[in-house]
Scaffold this motif. Structure first.
Motif, PDB file in Angstrom:
ATOM      1  N   PHE A   1      40.446  70.895  48.192  1.00  0.00           N
ATOM      2  CA  PHE A   1      39.126  70.611  47.622  1.00  0.00           C
ATOM      3  C   PHE A   1      38.576  71.839  46.896  1.00  0.00           C
ATOM      4  O   PHE A   1      38.061  71.739  45.775  1.00  0.00           O
ATOM      5  CB  PHE A   1      38.152  70.173  48.722  1.00  0.00           C
ATOM      6  N   VAL A   2      38.705  73.001  47.524  1.00  0.00           N
ATOM      7  CA  VAL A   2      38.203  74.238  46.933  1.00  0.00           C
ATOM      8  C   VAL A   2      38.971  74.545  45.659  1.00  0.00           C
ATOM      9  O   VAL A   2      38.381  74.915  44.633  1.00  0.00           O
ATOM     10  CB  VAL A   2      38.305  75.408  47.948  1.00  0.00           C
ATOM     11  N   ARG A   3      40.275  74.360  45.670  1.00  0.00           N
ATOM     12  CA  ARG A   3      41.090  74.625  44.481  1.00  0.00           C
ATOM     13  C   ARG A   3      40.678  73.733  43.316  1.00  0.00           C
ATOM     14  O   ARG A   3      40.538  74.206  42.183  1.00  0.00           O
ATOM     15  CB  ARG A   3      42.563  74.416  44.795  1.00  0.00           C
TER      16      ARG A   3
ATOM     17  N   GLU B   1      31.016  81.210  57.423  1.00  0.00           N
ATOM     18  CA  GLU B   1      31.563  79.867  57.619  1.00  0.00           C
ATOM     19  C   GLU B   1      32.766  79.582  56.720  1.00  0.00           C
ATOM     20  O   GLU B   1      33.480  78.609  56.925  1.00  0.00           O
ATOM     21  CB  GLU B   1      30.477  78.812  57.367  1.00  0.00           C
ATOM     22  N   LEU B   2      32.974  80.412  55.711  1.00  0.00           N
ATOM     23  CA  LEU B   2      34.097  80.222  54.796  1.00  0.00           C
ATOM     24  C   LEU B   2      35.316  80.975  55.305  1.00  0.00           C
ATOM     25  O   LEU B   2      35.194  82.015  55.947  1.00  0.00           O
ATOM     26  CB  LEU B   2      33.744  80.733  53.394  1.00  0.00           C
ATOM     27  N   ASN B   3      36.495  80.462  54.990  1.00  0.00           N
ATOM     28  CA  ASN B   3      37.717  81.161  55.384  1.00  0.00           C
ATOM     29  C   ASN B   3      38.371  81.848  54.184  1.00  0.00           C
ATOM     30  O   ASN B   3      39.579  82.023  54.130  1.00  0.00           O
ATOM     31  CB  ASN B   3      38.700  80.206  56.077  1.00  0.00           C
ATOM     32  N   PHE B   4      37.555  82.239  53.198  1.00  0.00           N
ATOM     33  CA  PHE B   4      38.029  83.000  52.048  1.00  0.00           C
ATOM     34  C   PHE B   4      36.868  83.817  51.501  1.00  0.00           C
ATOM     35  O   PHE B   4      35.715  83.592  51.857  1.00  0.00           O
ATOM     36  CB  PHE B   4      38.613  82.084  50.968  1.00  0.00           C
ATOM     37  N   ILE B   5      37.202  84.785  50.640  1.00  0.00           N
ATOM     38  CA  ILE B   5      36.184  85.634  50.032  1.00  0.00           C
ATOM     39  C   ILE B   5      36.194  85.434  48.519  1.00  0.00           C
ATOM     40  O   ILE B   5      37.077  84.755  47.976  1.00  0.00           O
ATOM     41  CB  ILE B   5      36.397  87.124  50.393  1.00  0.00           C
TER      42      ILE B   5
ATOM     43  N   LYS C   1      29.439  82.498  40.623  1.00  0.00           N
ATOM     44  CA  LYS C   1      28.588  81.314  40.831  1.00  0.00           C
ATOM     45  C   LYS C   1      29.352  80.246  41.616  1.00  0.00           C
ATOM     46  O   LYS C   1      28.781  79.564  42.472  1.00  0.00           O
ATOM     47  CB  LYS C   1      28.115  80.739  39.494  1.00  0.00           C
ATOM     48  N   THR C   2      30.635  80.106  41.327  1.00  0.00           N
ATOM     49  CA  THR C   2      31.462  79.147  42.065  1.00  0.00           C
ATOM     50  C   THR C   2      31.494  79.523  43.540  1.00  0.00           C
ATOM     51  O   THR C   2      31.295  78.678  44.415  1.00  0.00           O
ATOM     52  CB  THR C   2      32.890  79.122  41.494  1.00  0.00           C
ATOM     53  N   TYR C   3      31.720  80.811  43.817  1.00  0.00           N
ATOM     54  CA  TYR C   3      31.761  81.274  45.206  1.00  0.00           C
ATOM     55  C   TYR C   3      30.415  81.065  45.889  1.00  0.00           C
ATOM     56  O   TYR C   3      30.360  80.609  47.035  1.00  0.00           O
ATOM     57  CB  TYR C   3      32.176  82.746  45.264  1.00  0.00           C
ATOM     58  N   GLN C   4      29.337  81.382  45.197  1.00  0.00           N
ATOM     59  CA  GLN C   4      28.003  81.211  45.788  1.00  0.00           C
ATOM     60  C   GLN C   4      27.718  79.742  46.103  1.00  0.00           C
ATOM     61  O   GLN C   4      27.037  79.443  47.086  1.00  0.00           O
ATOM     62  CB  GLN C   4      26.922  81.774  44.859  1.00  0.00           C
ATOM     63  N   SER C   5      28.248  78.823  45.306  1.00  0.00           N
ATOM     64  CA  SER C   5      28.060  77.400  45.613  1.00  0.00           C
ATOM     65  C   SER C   5      28.787  77.020  46.906  1.00  0.00           C
ATOM     66  O   SER C   5      28.281  76.223  47.690  1.00  0.00           O
ATOM     67  CB  SER C   5      28.525  76.529  44.447  1.00  0.00           C
ATOM     68  N   PHE C   6      29.968  77.614  47.132  1.00  0.00           N
ATOM     69  CA  PHE C   6      30.693  77.367  48.385  1.00  0.00           C
ATOM     70  C   PHE C   6      29.935  77.951  49.576  1.00  0.00           C
ATOM     71  O   PHE C   6      29.873  77.337  50.643  1.00  0.00           O
ATOM     72  CB  PHE C   6      32.105  77.953  48.336  1.00  0.00           C
TER      73      PHE C   6
ATOM     74  N   ALA D   1      26.692  78.430  49.815  1.00  0.00           N
ATOM     75  CA  ALA D   1      25.510  77.601  50.063  1.00  0.00           C
ATOM     76  C   ALA D   1      25.887  76.294  50.761  1.00  0.00           C
ATOM     77  O   ALA D   1      25.199  75.856  51.686  1.00  0.00           O
ATOM     78  CB  ALA D   1      24.800  77.310  48.744  1.00  0.00           C
ATOM     79  N   ALA D   2      26.981  75.691  50.337  1.00  0.00           N
ATOM     80  CA  ALA D   2      27.414  74.419  50.935  1.00  0.00           C
ATOM     81  C   ALA D   2      27.873  74.608  52.381  1.00  0.00           C
ATOM     82  O   ALA D   2      27.647  73.741  53.226  1.00  0.00           O
ATOM     83  CB  ALA D   2      28.526  73.804  50.103  1.00  0.00           C
ATOM     84  N   ALA D   3      28.501  75.760  52.668  1.00  0.00           N
ATOM     85  CA  ALA D   3      29.025  76.005  54.019  1.00  0.00           C
ATOM     86  C   ALA D   3      27.960  76.541  54.967  1.00  0.00           C
ATOM     87  O   ALA D   3      28.137  76.489  56.177  1.00  0.00           O
ATOM     88  CB  ALA D   3      30.193  76.980  53.951  1.00  0.00           C
ATOM     89  N   GLY D   4      26.887  77.070  54.417  1.00  0.00           N
ATOM     90  CA  GLY D   4      25.840  77.607  55.275  1.00  0.00           C
ATOM     91  C   GLY D   4      25.964  79.094  55.549  1.00  0.00           C
ATOM     92  O   GLY D   4      25.385  79.597  56.501  1.00  0.00           O
TER      93      GLY D   4
END
Length: 100
Positions: free
Chosen positions: A11-13, A42-46, A28-33, A35-38
């Motif tokens: 999904f992320v890809r 909560e993310l398993n990537f940087i 901006k793409t990373y910041q959207s992830f 925000a969505a994850a909280g």
């Protein structure tokens, strides 16, 4: 957050690829992830993983598409076969000295 445990889900890809085609910056793409994850935790990537994915995968696909387009204009069957076999083309600009 060890390097071995970081990975991008399918999904992320797909989201990264779509955002890259829409010219949305990686930050901006990373910041959207985030925000969505909280949150970052909560993310398993940087963010660097997002940038690396764009560099390795998305732009390589675009380069391959350009090469295939160029292959349509090769002069003879031998050139086309060599391009398909080696996956690359060398072009010489014979007008260099003339245009200089």
């Amino acid at each position: 957050m060890l390097k071995q445990h970081r990975e991008l889900s399918m999904f992320v890809r797909h989201t990264i690829e779509n955002n890259e085609e829409a010219d949305i910056r990686p930050s901006k793409t990373y910041q959207s992830f985030v925000a969505a994850a909280g949150g970052h935790r909560e993310l398993n990537f940087i963010e660097k993983n997002v940038r690396n994915y764009i560099t390795r995968e998305v732009r390589n696909v675009l380069e391959l598409d350009d090469a295939k387009e160029f292959g349509k204009y090769l002069a003879d069957a031998r050139s086309r076969a060599a391009c398909e076999y080696f996956g690359d083309v060398i072009s010489f600009d014979t007008t260099y000295n003339t245009n200089r």
